[in-house]
Write a protein that holds these residues in place. Sequence first.
Motif, PDB file in Angstrom:
ATOM      1  N   GLU A  12       0.968  -1.085   0.097  1.00 41.80           N
ATOM      2  CA  GLU A  12       0.070   0.066  -0.102  1.00 41.80           C
ATOM      3  C   GLU A  12       0.782   1.194  -0.093  1.00 41.80           C
ATOM      4  O   GLU A  12       0.525   2.070  -0.492  1.00 41.80           O
ATOM      5  N   LEU A  13       1.961   1.152   0.809  1.00 41.35           N
ATOM      6  CA  LEU A  13       2.880   2.105   0.908  1.00 41.35           C
ATOM      7  C   LEU A  13       3.544   2.614  -0.560  1.00 41.35           C
ATOM      8  O   LEU A  13       3.457   3.769  -1.137  1.00 41.35           O
ATOM      9  N   VAL A  14       3.830   1.543  -1.037  1.00 43.44           N
ATOM     10  CA  VAL A  14       4.851   1.471  -2.202  1.00 43.44           C
ATOM     11  C   VAL A  14       3.833   2.245  -3.328  1.00 43.44           C
ATOM     12  O   VAL A  14       4.236   3.155  -4.086  1.00 43.44           O
ATOM     13  N   GLU A  15       2.630   1.396  -3.623  1.00 42.51           N
ATOM     14  CA  GLU A  15       1.591   2.099  -4.496  1.00 42.51           C
ATOM     15  C   GLU A  15       1.169   3.538  -4.350  1.00 42.51           C
ATOM     16  O   GLU A  15       1.061   4.285  -5.344  1.00 42.51           O
ATOM     17  N   GLY A  16       0.914   3.876  -2.968  1.00 44.79           N
ATOM     18  CA  GLY A  16       0.331   4.752  -2.456  1.00 44.79           C
ATOM     19  C   GLY A  16       1.467   6.088  -3.152  1.00 44.79           C
ATOM     20  O   GLY A  16       1.127   7.336  -3.437  1.00 44.79           O
ATOM     21  N   CYS A  17       2.696   5.884  -2.395  1.00 49.12           N
ATOM     22  CA  CYS A  17       3.666   6.922  -2.932  1.00 49.12           C
ATOM     23  C   CYS A  17       3.803   7.140  -4.592  1.00 49.12           C
ATOM     24  O   CYS A  17       4.083   8.079  -4.872  1.00 49.12           O
ATOM     25  N   ALA A  18       3.910   5.821  -5.018  1.00 45.88           N
ATOM     26  CA  ALA A  18       3.965   5.935  -6.557  1.00 45.88           C
ATOM     27  C   ALA A  18       3.001   6.851  -7.141  1.00 45.88           C
ATOM     28  O   ALA A  18       3.200   7.595  -7.913  1.00 45.88           O
ATOM     29  N   ALA A  19       1.625   6.553  -6.731  1.00 48.73           N
ATOM     30  CA  ALA A  19       0.501   7.555  -7.322  1.00 48.73           C
ATOM     31  C   ALA A  19       0.630   8.957  -7.113  1.00 48.73           C
ATOM     32  O   ALA A  19       0.445   9.868  -7.805  1.00 48.73           O
ATOM     33  N   ALA A  20       1.329   9.137  -5.978  1.00 41.66           N
ATOM     34  CA  ALA A  20       1.411  10.616  -5.528  1.00 41.66           C
ATOM     35  C   ALA A  20       2.634  11.193  -5.910  1.00 41.66           C
ATOM     36  O   ALA A  20       3.163  12.517  -5.604  1.00 41.66           O
ATOM     37  N   GLY A  21       3.550  10.405  -6.457  1.00 39.48           N
ATOM     38  CA  GLY A  21       4.839  11.180  -7.037  1.00 39.48           C
ATOM     39  C   GLY A  21       5.683  11.215  -5.657  1.00 39.48           C
ATOM     40  O   GLY A  21       6.568  12.114  -5.920  1.00 39.48           O
ATOM     41  N   LEU A  22       5.567  10.522  -4.659  1.00 38.84           N
ATOM     42  CA  LEU A  22       6.351  10.677  -3.485  1.00 38.84           C
ATOM     43  C   LEU A  22       7.367   9.579  -3.297  1.00 38.84           C
ATOM     44  O   LEU A  22       7.241   8.416  -4.122  1.00 38.84           O
ATOM     45  N   ALA A  23       8.735   9.938  -2.995  1.00 38.64           N
ATOM     46  CA  ALA A  23       9.651   8.869  -2.458  1.00 38.64           C
ATOM     47  C   ALA A  23       8.996   8.112  -1.360  1.00 38.64           C
ATOM     48  O   ALA A  23       8.296   8.664  -0.413  1.00 38.64           O
ATOM     49  N   VAL A  24       9.140   6.653  -1.135  1.00 36.82           N
ATOM     50  CA  VAL A  24       8.814   6.013  -0.315  1.00 36.82           C
ATOM     51  C   VAL A  24       9.166   6.368   0.940  1.00 36.82           C
ATOM     52  O   VAL A  24      10.627   6.318   1.171  1.00 36.82           O
TER      53      VAL A  24
END
Length: 444
Positions: free
Chosen positions: A283-295
Amino acid sequence: MAITVLPEMPADAGELSIWPASTALLPHGALAVGGVPLAEIAARFDTPVYILDEGEVRERCRTYRGAFPEAGVLYAAKAFLSRAMVRWVQEEGLGLDVCSAGELELAVTAGFPPERIVLHGNAKSPRDLAAALRLGVGRIVIDSPSEIARIAAAVGPDGRQKVMVRVVPGVSAGGHDKIRTGTDDQKFGLSLTDGGAHHAITRIIGQPQLELTGLHCHIGSQITEVKPYLMALRRMVGLMARVRDAYGVLLPELDMGGGHGIAYRHGEAALDLTALARRLRAELVEGCAAAGLAVPRLLIEPGRAVVGPAGVALYRVLAVKHTGEKVFVAVDGGMSDNPRPALYGVRYAPRLIGRRSTAEPRTATVVGRHCEAGDILAEAVELPGDIHPGDLLAVPVAGAYHLSMASGYNLVGRPPVVAVHEGTARLLVRRETFEDLRNRDIGG
Ligand code: LLP
């Protein structure tokens, strides 16, 4: 769990699923934990007594490290703290979560590196903050707006303190109303929904004395499902993205708190740590990817699940009373060493140890010795019908929030803590004596 069961033993070994893995059924109804028969501990250290299986604590720390290899695992000291526990947790590579100057001082004076400690608290006293700064605590979790200026002022013009912000993500979870902390109707944290969290973050970013390393949430305790954590994580990542959008600040840490549920009785649900780790990570990896955030680096703060199942409370039966339909089995402890049934309605599974009974089981209520009718340790439990004064009762899953919540009610004194490990028993915390109690009362 690796339970040792001798072939001639009764078929109740399943009941031992909630006991430490080292638990062994011995002939004649004896039960050993950490290689030490419990009746021997009662004879040597007297009752009531808490027993802590060092191997079980260490194994649980390792399970966490194994399940969350990339995360920081901070043991929540409020569940149980002693100098030996501090050492075990440190040796197993965990960090620490504390919520008072007392917990902090005990940990640091026992040799725990302060930079690996996080300080919590919805109302930190001047003493808490002074200790945190003096000892060099790793992070302070800001829980209310007034703390921002207080901490910045205490740090002084040349200092800089790492802080996090406790966010209330609006997710309700937990085993009882009193331990649900994920929504706005309780005292902890700053609201995601009313903008309180965002406002605090804005102010912290404007304080040169404070370095905001990330966001924190703790949605509740004794949670047995993964879903609420995922929902909270999604909202936390959303807030991280908004902080990035508003200020260009990338927060490197996300602390998802503790609350991992355990079984107190055979057959009860517990949180699946492997599933939690896997799904949180995804969820963290996916959510960050979608938001363009570094994990960000994930932090977790388990207390109960590290130490709860490693503890056993041992009592001696003082009286058995038949009143109408009821059988009351009164023991030499009670609500002063375990307030959890009275506070949260938690149900425990006491067990007769030290002798084998062939008597038919009977429904009984295990009560304590305190002057209060609500002093009940276990309601409606099956115990051998011939239970009598002098018998020993052991209550498993007694390692978390027992001694740490013990009180001085009726001046009975708090029980000692005995560690068992590889066949030996040693005292970690001695019994509170009448002398201890009287010495505090200066008689003025
Ligand atoms: N982190 C924070 C910020 C917390 O407030 C707590 C617990 C924890 C971690 C650890 O939660 P755990 O993994 O142990 O569930 N006295 C109650 C539990 C109160 C928990 C308070 N905060 C009980 O006996 O069930």
